[in-house]
Design a protein around this motif. Sequence first.
Motif, PDB file in Angstrom:
ATOM      1  N   ALA A   1      43.934  13.262  30.721  1.00  0.00           N
ATOM      2  CA  ALA A   1      43.435  13.983  29.777  1.00  0.00           C
ATOM      3  C   ALA A   1      42.470  14.877  30.009  1.00  0.00           C
ATOM      4  O   ALA A   1      42.662  16.271  29.239  1.00  0.00           O
ATOM      5  N   ILE A   2      41.549  14.677  30.749  1.00  0.00           N
ATOM      6  CA  ILE A   2      40.577  15.741  31.188  1.00  0.00           C
ATOM      7  C   ILE A   2      41.025  16.981  31.909  1.00  0.00           C
ATOM      8  O   ILE A   2      40.796  17.896  31.502  1.00  0.00           O
ATOM      9  N   VAL A   3      42.022  16.722  32.793  1.00  0.00           N
ATOM     10  CA  VAL A   3      42.901  17.783  33.463  1.00  0.00           C
ATOM     11  C   VAL A   3      43.558  18.776  32.366  1.00  0.00           C
ATOM     12  O   VAL A   3      43.655  19.702  32.518  1.00  0.00           O
ATOM     13  N   GLN A   4      44.509  18.067  31.486  1.00  0.00           N
ATOM     14  CA  GLN A   4      45.099  18.729  30.552  1.00  0.00           C
ATOM     15  C   GLN A   4      44.129  19.592  29.739  1.00  0.00           C
ATOM     16  O   GLN A   4      44.566  20.593  29.363  1.00  0.00           O
ATOM     17  N   ASN A   5      43.007  18.965  29.273  1.00  0.00           N
ATOM     18  CA  ASN A   5      42.314  19.807  28.326  1.00  0.00           C
ATOM     19  C   ASN A   5      41.634  20.714  29.039  1.00  0.00           C
ATOM     20  O   ASN A   5      41.502  21.978  28.532  1.00  0.00           O
ATOM     21  N   ASN A   6      41.308  20.730  30.414  1.00  0.00           N
ATOM     22  CA  ASN A   6      40.724  22.038  31.211  1.00  0.00           C
ATOM     23  C   ASN A   6      41.719  22.785  31.429  1.00  0.00           C
ATOM     24  O   ASN A   6      41.327  24.056  31.147  1.00  0.00           O
ATOM     25  N   ILE A   7      42.811  22.694  31.764  1.00  0.00           N
ATOM     26  CA  ILE A   7      44.003  23.757  31.933  1.00  0.00           C
ATOM     27  C   ILE A   7      44.223  24.280  30.581  1.00  0.00           C
ATOM     28  O   ILE A   7      44.484  25.517  30.652  1.00  0.00           O
ATOM     29  N   ALA A   8      44.386  23.609  29.847  1.00  0.00           N
ATOM     30  CA  ALA A   8      44.801  24.069  28.288  1.00  0.00           C
ATOM     31  C   ALA A   8      43.526  25.050  27.911  1.00  0.00           C
ATOM     32  O   ALA A   8      43.999  25.888  27.064  1.00  0.00           O
ATOM     33  N   ALA A   9      42.422  24.968  28.288  1.00  0.00           N
ATOM     34  CA  ALA A   9      41.208  25.671  27.944  1.00  0.00           C
ATOM     35  C   ALA A   9      41.215  26.957  28.691  1.00  0.00           C
ATOM     36  O   ALA A   9      40.173  27.850  28.517  1.00  0.00           O
ATOM     37  N   GLY A  10      42.106  27.264  29.903  1.00  0.00           N
ATOM     38  CA  GLY A  10      42.336  28.238  30.565  1.00  0.00           C
ATOM     39  C   GLY A  10      41.572  28.177  31.926  1.00  0.00           C
ATOM     40  O   GLY A  10      41.151  29.107  32.397  1.00  0.00           O
TER      41      GLY A  10
ATOM     42  N   LEU B   1      52.530  19.282  35.289  1.00  0.00           N
ATOM     43  CA  LEU B   1      53.230  20.640  35.995  1.00  0.00           C
ATOM     44  C   LEU B   1      53.728  21.370  34.691  1.00  0.00           C
ATOM     45  O   LEU B   1      53.427  22.638  34.902  1.00  0.00           O
ATOM     46  N   GLU B   2      54.324  20.717  33.746  1.00  0.00           N
ATOM     47  CA  GLU B   2      54.514  21.694  32.266  1.00  0.00           C
ATOM     48  C   GLU B   2      53.320  22.177  31.878  1.00  0.00           C
ATOM     49  O   GLU B   2      53.373  23.301  31.330  1.00  0.00           O
ATOM     50  N   THR B   3      52.177  21.468  31.848  1.00  0.00           N
ATOM     51  CA  THR B   3      50.903  21.980  31.413  1.00  0.00           C
ATOM     52  C   THR B   3      50.591  23.282  31.850  1.00  0.00           C
ATOM     53  O   THR B   3      50.091  24.334  31.380  1.00  0.00           O
ATOM     54  N   ILE B   4      50.515  23.272  33.227  1.00  0.00           N
ATOM     55  CA  ILE B   4      50.113  24.500  34.179  1.00  0.00           C
ATOM     56  C   ILE B   4      51.126  25.615  33.774  1.00  0.00           C
ATOM     57  O   ILE B   4      50.467  26.645  33.655  1.00  0.00           O
ATOM     58  N   ILE B   5      52.364  25.345  33.897  1.00  0.00           N
ATOM     59  CA  ILE B   5      53.240  26.406  33.815  1.00  0.00           C
ATOM     60  C   ILE B   5      53.038  26.875  32.140  1.00  0.00           C
ATOM     61  O   ILE B   5      53.117  28.293  32.004  1.00  0.00           O
ATOM     62  N   LEU B   6      53.179  26.169  31.277  1.00  0.00           N
ATOM     63  CA  LEU B   6      52.838  26.659  29.873  1.00  0.00           C
ATOM     64  C   LEU B   6      51.670  27.482  29.719  1.00  0.00           C
ATOM     65  O   LEU B   6      51.691  28.496  29.065  1.00  0.00           O
TER      66      LEU B   6
ATOM     67  N   GLU C   1      50.147  29.527  31.916  1.00  0.00           N
ATOM     68  CA  GLU C   1      50.476  30.635  32.646  1.00  0.00           C
ATOM     69  C   GLU C   1      51.304  31.508  31.957  1.00  0.00           C
ATOM     70  O   GLU C   1      51.138  32.575  31.803  1.00  0.00           O
ATOM     71  N   GLU C   2      52.401  31.023  31.463  1.00  0.00           N
ATOM     72  CA  GLU C   2      53.294  31.715  30.513  1.00  0.00           C
ATOM     73  C   GLU C   2      52.671  32.307  29.296  1.00  0.00           C
ATOM     74  O   GLU C   2      52.813  33.257  29.101  1.00  0.00           O
ATOM     75  N   SER C   3      51.675  31.232  28.752  1.00  0.00           N
ATOM     76  CA  SER C   3      50.905  31.788  27.360  1.00  0.00           C
ATOM     77  C   SER C   3      49.718  32.583  27.857  1.00  0.00           C
ATOM     78  O   SER C   3      49.723  33.587  27.044  1.00  0.00           O
ATOM     79  N   HIS C   4      49.174  32.548  28.781  1.00  0.00           N
ATOM     80  CA  HIS C   4      47.939  33.506  29.373  1.00  0.00           C
ATOM     81  C   HIS C   4      48.295  33.894  30.683  1.00  0.00           C
ATOM     82  O   HIS C   4      47.545  33.256  31.525  1.00  0.00           O
ATOM     83  N   PRO C   5      49.135  34.789  31.131  1.00  0.00           N
ATOM     84  CA  PRO C   5      49.334  35.385  32.400  1.00  0.00           C
ATOM     85  C   PRO C   5      47.895  35.510  33.182  1.00  0.00           C
ATOM     86  O   PRO C   5      47.089  35.985  32.730  1.00  0.00           O
ATOM     87  N   ASP C   6      48.194  35.261  34.476  1.00  0.00           N
ATOM     88  CA  ASP C   6      46.859  35.187  35.350  1.00  0.00           C
ATOM     89  C   ASP C   6      45.770  34.244  35.098  1.00  0.00           C
ATOM     90  O   ASP C   6      44.633  34.093  35.704  1.00  0.00           O
TER      91      ASP C   6
END
Length: 538
Positions: free
Chosen positions: A150-159, A185-190, A192-197
């Motif tokens: 959950a911590i990792v997903q939240n941090n990635i989703a927060a950019g 892995l899906e969270t990471i790609i999503l 990047e797709e939503s917010h390039p770079d």
Amino acid sequence: MSTLLLIFCLMLNGSNSCPGRVGKNISQAPSQSDVAILNTLLEQIDSCDEPALRVFLRLKIATYLWSNSSGLPQPESLATVALADLRANEKEIPTIYVDQFRRNLMAELTIHAPDLAARLAEEYKPGHPPDFVEAYSLLSRENGVDKAVAIVQNNIAAGKDPAHIIVPFLHRLESVKPAEVPKLLETIILEEESHPDSISSGTLFVLKHLFIREKTSQDLQRRYLVVVINRASEKDARPASVVDTYGILADVLPKLEKDAPGLYYSASAALSRLRERMPRGTLERIAIDKRVSESSDPLSQLMAEKDAVTDPSLKEDLQIEGAQLALEKGQIRTAIELVVSLKPKNDDAGLWRDQFLEGAVTRAIDKGDVGVAEYGTSQIKTVVVRLSALQKIATYLQTSNDQERARDTLNSALKSVKALDDSANKAIALLDLANSFLKIDNRQASELVRAAIKVINKEPEARNREAGSNVQLNDVEDTMKIAYKVVPTFQALGVADESAALDLAKDIRPKGLRIAAMFGAYTRVPAAGKDGSRVASK
């Protein structure tokens, strides 16, 4: 006596009378002297001058209480006080320990008191929210995996880019809960797709082996490759990003030609554009890596490449890679010989060389090859590293019932330690050796601990120790290195001889280290009193 009152007795610093009134009829409640000992240690911690040691000791006691929770007081108060102390005195504690203590305290609270952990995490914002390092530490804790994910997903989703730590995190996660890996892995790609770079090229590069594999769905692989191809089109990309993106495309191009021809042409064109921006030396290195990976004998190919290049730096890099590859393939003597022939350019390179040799010694011992282990140890120049290697050999010999050779090996290590100047490193080395000698000679082990205490007690020369100065922080770092060694050493001594461990602990003059030693002896000392209680030393 109620549990609440018992907690009150433990946590209040001035309470000396409560422990004696604990009722004996409480099932699994701590004995009177259990509470008295902990109370005594907590009172002494409060009067300790060194903030780093106060936080360290409260963390140790809280962790101990959590692991022995049946009938014992709740340790959340200790952890909360430790966090407050840490925040108030950050300037006086080396950064490495500030970060480590905060992660460990928050990880323990996240497991044992999640509501409190959430409030404290909010309080510590914006400086220190739960991050990837804390999440990684949670993976090894009971009931910590879901919280870590959950911590990792939240941090990635927060950019927030997870950077290279995501690789060991995902490898560890795959061993404990593999179904969660594709979701991350899906969270990471999503993201990047939503917010390039938002995800760096370096992170995408180190994740290639997890995205491009049979376990990963074709859809996720395709999306990953599209992201990489798009990254290759960025004209203002930094040189490091260009190199990482080129490396990914160069590796996956053959697979694309076979499995995804639609993407192959786009990737091929992107690769050609990137090649024009690649440094010549990097292209040469990539070509070497490709020839090595495709060879039926990678180690021989690597050595041939080393002999062929003229750049001294590249030649050394290839020799180091050859040593690492030889070690992976179980050719331990070859690995040692390759590293020994290197000429370190500075102290850091020399330390890396010796640490590599110690790793090779460990691999040799695992294979039961004492001869190669002894050869590797003989080539180690750093005394502390050589000591560690000798102890590993001695431990193997002990388990093989070769006590005489084990003793000779430890005596050889002792000679090296005695030659050291009095310092934190010498005290640590003596404590290390004491642990090893405990298995064959308790008397010698005690003598080594006494020698270590003599070094610890030696008065430091007067010098300016302004809070936050390099001198002060270096002194704290030395103290903490000793503290981390004192606890397990006195735990082992406590198992071997309770009274001797406690008597030795009382001889340590620096208060924080004395408390650490007493805590170590206490947490491993079996009940010895006539009434089954332990005896507190003050």
